[in-house]
Design a protein around this motif. Structure first.
Motif, PDB file in Angstrom:
ATOM      1  N   THR A  13       0.724  -1.232  -0.063  1.00  0.00           N
ATOM      2  CA  THR A  13      -0.285   0.070  -0.051  1.00  0.00           C
ATOM      3  C   THR A  13       0.770   1.164   0.004  1.00  0.00           C
ATOM      4  O   THR A  13       2.024   1.086  -0.316  1.00  0.00           O
ATOM      5  CB  THR A  13      -0.944  -0.030   1.330  1.00  0.00           C
ATOM      6  OG1 THR A  13      -0.055   0.101   2.461  1.00  0.00           O
ATOM      7  CG2 THR A  13      -1.704  -1.571   1.316  1.00  0.00           C
ATOM      8  N   ALA A  14       0.297   2.551   0.162  1.00  0.00           N
ATOM      9  CA  ALA A  14       1.113   3.657   0.243  1.00  0.00           C
ATOM     10  C   ALA A  14       1.975   3.676   1.298  1.00  0.00           C
ATOM     11  O   ALA A  14       3.208   4.521   1.170  1.00  0.00           O
ATOM     12  CB  ALA A  14      -0.032   4.809  -0.068  1.00  0.00           C
ATOM     13  N   HIS A 105     -14.208   2.966   0.891  1.00  0.00           N
ATOM     14  CA  HIS A 105     -13.033   2.712  -0.069  1.00  0.00           C
ATOM     15  C   HIS A 105     -13.160   1.140  -0.342  1.00  0.00           C
ATOM     16  O   HIS A 105     -13.893   0.402   0.139  1.00  0.00           O
ATOM     17  CB  HIS A 105     -11.666   2.748   0.956  1.00  0.00           C
ATOM     18  CG  HIS A 105     -11.887   1.904   2.121  1.00  0.00           C
ATOM     19  ND1 HIS A 105     -12.522   1.847   3.146  1.00  0.00           N
ATOM     20  CD2 HIS A 105     -10.947   0.840   1.973  1.00  0.00           C
ATOM     21  CE1 HIS A 105     -12.228   0.947   3.937  1.00  0.00           C
ATOM     22  NE2 HIS A 105     -11.374   0.191   3.290  1.00  0.00           N
ATOM     23  N   ARG A 132      -5.361   5.833  -4.372  1.00  0.00           N
ATOM     24  CA  ARG A 132      -4.829   5.358  -3.319  1.00  0.00           C
ATOM     25  C   ARG A 132      -4.325   6.134  -2.282  1.00  0.00           C
ATOM     26  O   ARG A 132      -4.737   5.950  -1.000  1.00  0.00           O
ATOM     27  CB  ARG A 132      -3.641   4.488  -3.907  1.00  0.00           C
ATOM     28  CG  ARG A 132      -2.743   3.389  -2.727  1.00  0.00           C
ATOM     29  CD  ARG A 132      -1.403   2.940  -3.146  1.00  0.00           C
ATOM     30  NE  ARG A 132      -0.535   3.888  -3.270  1.00  0.00           N
ATOM     31  CZ  ARG A 132       0.706   3.696  -3.732  1.00  0.00           C
ATOM     32  NH1 ARG A 132       1.232   2.543  -3.982  1.00  0.00           N
ATOM     33  NH2 ARG A 132       1.580   4.585  -4.137  1.00  0.00           N
ATOM     34  N   ASP A 133      -3.496   7.301  -2.757  1.00  0.00           N
ATOM     35  CA  ASP A 133      -3.115   8.233  -1.788  1.00  0.00           C
ATOM     36  C   ASP A 133      -3.990   9.077  -1.029  1.00  0.00           C
ATOM     37  O   ASP A 133      -4.131   9.449  -0.001  1.00  0.00           O
ATOM     38  CB  ASP A 133      -2.248   9.312  -2.291  1.00  0.00           C
ATOM     39  CG  ASP A 133      -0.970   8.637  -2.977  1.00  0.00           C
ATOM     40  OD1 ASP A 133      -0.514   7.447  -2.623  1.00  0.00           O
ATOM     41  OD2 ASP A 133      -0.205   9.292  -3.833  1.00  0.00           O
ATOM     42  N   ALA A 137      -8.693   3.502  -2.265  1.00  0.00           N
ATOM     43  CA  ALA A 137      -8.499   2.306  -2.429  1.00  0.00           C
ATOM     44  C   ALA A 137      -7.187   2.264  -1.622  1.00  0.00           C
ATOM     45  O   ALA A 137      -6.162   2.858  -1.863  1.00  0.00           O
ATOM     46  CB  ALA A 137      -8.303   2.118  -4.046  1.00  0.00           C
ATOM     47  N   THR A 138      -7.247   1.011  -0.891  1.00  0.00           N
ATOM     48  CA  THR A 138      -6.148   0.824  -0.080  1.00  0.00           C
ATOM     49  C   THR A 138      -4.887   0.516  -0.746  1.00  0.00           C
ATOM     50  O   THR A 138      -3.999   0.684  -0.582  1.00  0.00           O
ATOM     51  CB  THR A 138      -6.458  -0.257   0.987  1.00  0.00           C
ATOM     52  OG1 THR A 138      -7.643   0.189   1.676  1.00  0.00           O
ATOM     53  CG2 THR A 138      -5.367  -0.622   2.020  1.00  0.00           C
ATOM     54  N   ALA A 139      -5.197  -0.529  -1.639  1.00  0.00           N
ATOM     55  CA  ALA A 139      -4.113  -0.950  -2.671  1.00  0.00           C
ATOM     56  C   ALA A 139      -4.623  -0.815  -3.918  1.00  0.00           C
ATOM     57  O   ALA A 139      -5.650  -0.938  -4.173  1.00  0.00           O
ATOM     58  CB  ALA A 139      -3.846  -2.441  -2.235  1.00  0.00           C
ATOM     59  N   VAL A 140      -3.593  -0.765  -4.985  1.00  0.00           N
ATOM     60  CA  VAL A 140      -3.965  -0.705  -6.528  1.00  0.00           C
ATOM     61  C   VAL A 140      -3.209  -1.682  -7.350  1.00  0.00           C
ATOM     62  O   VAL A 140      -2.012  -1.999  -6.805  1.00  0.00           O
ATOM     63  CB  VAL A 140      -3.850   0.860  -7.091  1.00  0.00           C
ATOM     64  CG1 VAL A 140      -4.808   1.689  -6.597  1.00  0.00           C
ATOM     65  CG2 VAL A 140      -2.454   1.340  -6.706  1.00  0.00           C
TER      66      VAL A 140
END
Length: 264
Positions: A13-14, A105, A132-133, A137-140
């Protein structure tokens, strides 16, 4: 019903990682009341990973099923996908998905397949990173991408996908591709595990008989043993239950090797 303990793998993730259950429910071709009933049944059985897409046309029904299930949002992992023809409309597409799914999300948002046109993939990927940021969306990640296409995204943006969802089965097994994705920090997620498999193959039949299992369960257990995410689809409760039972199937290393060889 208490959720079955499905093994997980971490997705980037970010600012860290998020665990994704290795076994999920694919919902392609499930529409209307059938989609609602299927997701409700799956959640009652213990599924906690749901996979959908804008183009599937079932996000409203999935959102309603999730809301009616009473399952805590924190227990769920929900994936949706953006069609390539929404290039330039990524933000609006995700917001529509979130409204339909009744979520603030998604856990994973995928580029469904590479957009056409010069730099189309990069332009869409840039909007994914923004989503994502922003926490939408938690992960892309991506779907139907080659390692070379993934490298283009990384070269242009400095950030790669957390996952690549591709057609996958024992017959597709390619150790080189597995290693190429792993070297890039990309988790392999497979779809169509049964459609692409000869479930009557003697190797699968032999392993299934040794464990008192079905060959479909052997195929799923093979994915789990390798750490591949897999999202078989079914609308039949008995098949949903059977697929989930594959979590308990422990294949031996020589059995895994024999199944790997089906991709030779």
């Amino acid at each position: 019903m208490t959720a079955v303990t499905v093994p997980t793998v971490p997705l980037a993730t970010a600012d860290g990682t998020v665990p994704v259950p290795l076994l999920g429910l694919g919902t392609w071709q499930a529409r209307g009341d059938e989609a609602y009933r299927t997701v409700r049944s799956a959640l009652d059985l213990g599924y906690r990973h749901l996979d959908t897409a804008t183009m599937y046309g079932n996000e409203v029904e999935i959102g309603r099923a999730v809301a009616d299930s009473g399952v805590d949002r924190a227990e769920l992992f929900v994936t949706t996908k953006c069609p390539p023809d929404r290039l330039g409309q990524e933000d609006e597409t995700l917001e529509r998905s979130l409204r339909d799914l009744r979520l603030d999300h998604v856990d994973l948002w995928l580029v469904h397949w590479p957009p056409h046109g010069e730099h189309g993939s990069v332009r869409m990927w840039e909007r994914f990173l923004v989503a994502r940021d922003r926490g939408r969306a938690t992960a892309v990640g991506v779907s139907n991408y080659s390692p070379a296409l993934i490298d283009e995204l990384v070269s242009a943006t400095g950030a790669g996908p957390a996952i690549d969802q591709i057609p996958w089965s024992p017959a597709d097994h390619d150790p080189t591709l597995v290693e190429e994705l792993r070297a890039r920090g990309v988790v392999l997620e497979g779809y169509s595990p049964f459609k692409r498999t000869d479930l009557d193959h003697p190797t699968l039949v032999g392993v299934a008989q040794a464990h008192g299992a079905t060959t479909a369960q052997v195929v799923l257990a093979w994915h789990l043993k390798h750490g591949f995410v897999v999202i078989p689809k079914s609308v039949r409760t008995e098949r949903l239950r059977s697929n989930l039972d594959a979590v308990e199937l422990d294949l031996a290393e020589d059995e895994i090797a024999a199944i790997d060889a089906l991709g030779s």
